[in-house]
Design a protein around this motif. Structure first.
Motif, PDB file in Angstrom:
ATOM      1  N   UNK A 105      -8.667   0.295 -16.725  1.00 41.45           N
ATOM      2  CA  UNK A 105      -9.631  -0.425 -15.861  1.00 41.45           C
ATOM      3  C   UNK A 105      -9.736  -1.905 -16.270  1.00 41.45           C
ATOM      4  N   UNK A 106      -9.577  -2.156 -17.569  1.00 41.53           N
ATOM      5  CA  UNK A 106      -9.668  -3.541 -18.065  1.00 41.53           C
ATOM      6  C   UNK A 106      -8.365  -4.314 -17.839  1.00 41.53           C
ATOM      7  N   UNK A 107      -7.373  -3.641 -17.231  1.00 44.33           N
ATOM      8  CA  UNK A 107      -6.096  -4.300 -16.959  1.00 44.33           C
ATOM      9  C   UNK A 107      -5.212  -4.430 -18.181  1.00 44.33           C
ATOM     10  N   UNK A 108      -5.564  -3.704 -19.234  1.00 51.68           N
ATOM     11  CA  UNK A 108      -4.771  -3.806 -20.494  1.00 51.68           C
ATOM     12  C   UNK A 108      -3.665  -2.774 -20.550  1.00 51.68           C
ATOM     13  N   UNK A 109      -3.954  -1.573 -19.975  1.00 48.64           N
ATOM     14  CA  UNK A 109      -2.975  -0.482 -20.072  1.00 48.64           C
ATOM     15  C   UNK A 109      -2.318  -0.274 -18.703  1.00 48.64           C
ATOM     16  N   UNK A 110      -0.975  -0.250 -18.678  1.00 47.47           N
ATOM     17  CA  UNK A 110      -0.253  -0.169 -17.407  1.00 47.47           C
ATOM     18  C   UNK A 110      -0.010   1.268 -16.941  1.00 47.47           C
ATOM     19  N   UNK A 111       0.198   2.185 -17.909  1.00 50.40           N
ATOM     20  CA  UNK A 111       0.517   3.565 -17.507  1.00 50.40           C
ATOM     21  C   UNK A 111       0.259   4.533 -18.656  1.00 50.40           C
ATOM     22  N   UNK A 189      10.942   2.643 -16.959  1.00 49.70           N
ATOM     23  CA  UNK A 189      10.649   1.257 -16.578  1.00 49.70           C
ATOM     24  C   UNK A 189       9.416   0.726 -17.321  1.00 49.70           C
ATOM     25  N   UNK A 190       8.350   1.525 -17.338  1.00 46.96           N
ATOM     26  CA  UNK A 190       7.125   1.077 -18.040  1.00 46.96           C
ATOM     27  C   UNK A 190       7.388   0.894 -19.528  1.00 46.96           C
TER      28      UNK A 190
END
Ligand code: APR
Length: 250
Positions: A105-111, A189-190
């Motif tokens: 939610x904080x945009x720190x973790x992509x997947x 990819x991630x």
């Protein structure tokens, strides 16, 4: 036992280093296994109290296989419902799941890339979850492919049957079955683009899932696992503690 590292001119313990890396990154990827859900009350597979260490008529790894589902469906569903579905639907996310959802939610973790089939990451609010081994929450008829809910499986008396007469089976990767190639390529990819890769609660013994971590190209590979794994030597940071407890301190 925490290895202590000298960093930024002072003595920092591994948790402080991990906190630093997380605070500074907006491209974290998580790769996890059954050890992420043990603090929710779901046994893992290979620990001393794990599912594969319990005694059954057949070895559990034989039961959760394609052949066994086809040849002994009654015994397959008895084991699968009691030992894999019931724990999943009767458990709640723990701090490990919660923190990962917060970092997303904080945009720190992509997947979140998980080998687990319990759906607890989504229950904690994670949205981008790649389920390498599927999920107990998705089920389909092996004849007409009609989709069914997990309640249709757990509430069925014996073998879950579709109205067409086919068997309702879980959308879970059983032994002898292949992983979804689209999920695999997204995971690769991630991982290959990740700044920080956190691996947690997995013995890293089951391939091809365990092989995915080789695609990581950064220098912040973190392993948070109660027991040692064969990959400890490749990690930049190793913490042999309970992942829920570690994450609650970040
Ligand atoms: N915190 C950190 N690590 C933990 C915790 C915890 N609270 N609890 C257990 N662990 C560690 C154990 O020490 C073990 O190394 O998690 C690891 C779990 O390993 P496994 O039981 O082998 O589970 P996993 O790696 O997910 O298995 C992979 O095997 O049978 C297949 O499909 C199944 O997805 C599963 C795959």
């Amino acid at each position: 036992m925490q290895r202590e590292n000298w960093l930024y001119g002072g003595l920092m313990n591994n948790i402080d280093i991990l906190k630093n890396w997380i605070d500074e990154s907006d491209n974290i990827v998580f790769f996890g296994g059954a050890g992420v859900s043990t603090e929710s009350g779901i046994p893992d597979f290979r620990s001393v109290d794990g599912l594969y260490k319990q005694k059954y008529k057949y070895p559990p790894e034989t039961i959760v296989s394609h052949t066994f589902l086809k040849q002994k469906p009654g015994e397959f569903f008895e084991f699968y419902k009691e030992k894999m579905v019931a724990p999943a639907i009767n458990s709640k996310p723990n701090m490990a799941h919660e923190k990962l959802a917060q970092w997303e939610k904080e945009g720190k973790l992509k997947a979140v890339i998980t080998q687990n089939i319990d759906g607890l990451h989504q229950a904690a609010g994670s949205e981008n979850v790649l389920e390498l081994h599927g999920t107990v929450h998705k089920n389909y008829c092996d004849r007409c492919y009609k989709q069914y809910k997990v309640s249709d499986v757990i509430n069925a008396d014996g073998i879950p049957k579709c109205e067409c007469g086919g068997t309702i089976r879980p959308d879970v990767v059983l032994y002898e079955e292949g992983l979804d190639s689209d999920v695999m390529s997204k995971a690769i990819n991630y991982i290959s683009n990740a700044d920080v890769l956190i691996i947690g609660g997995t013995s890293l013994v089951v391939y091809p899932a365990a092989g995915l971590i080789r695609y990581y190209r950064g220098n912040k590979l973190v392993l948070v696992n109660l027991s040692e794994t064969s990959q400890d030597g490749f990690a930049d940071l190793v913490i042999h503690e309970k992942i829920g407890e570690v994450f609650s301190r970040l």
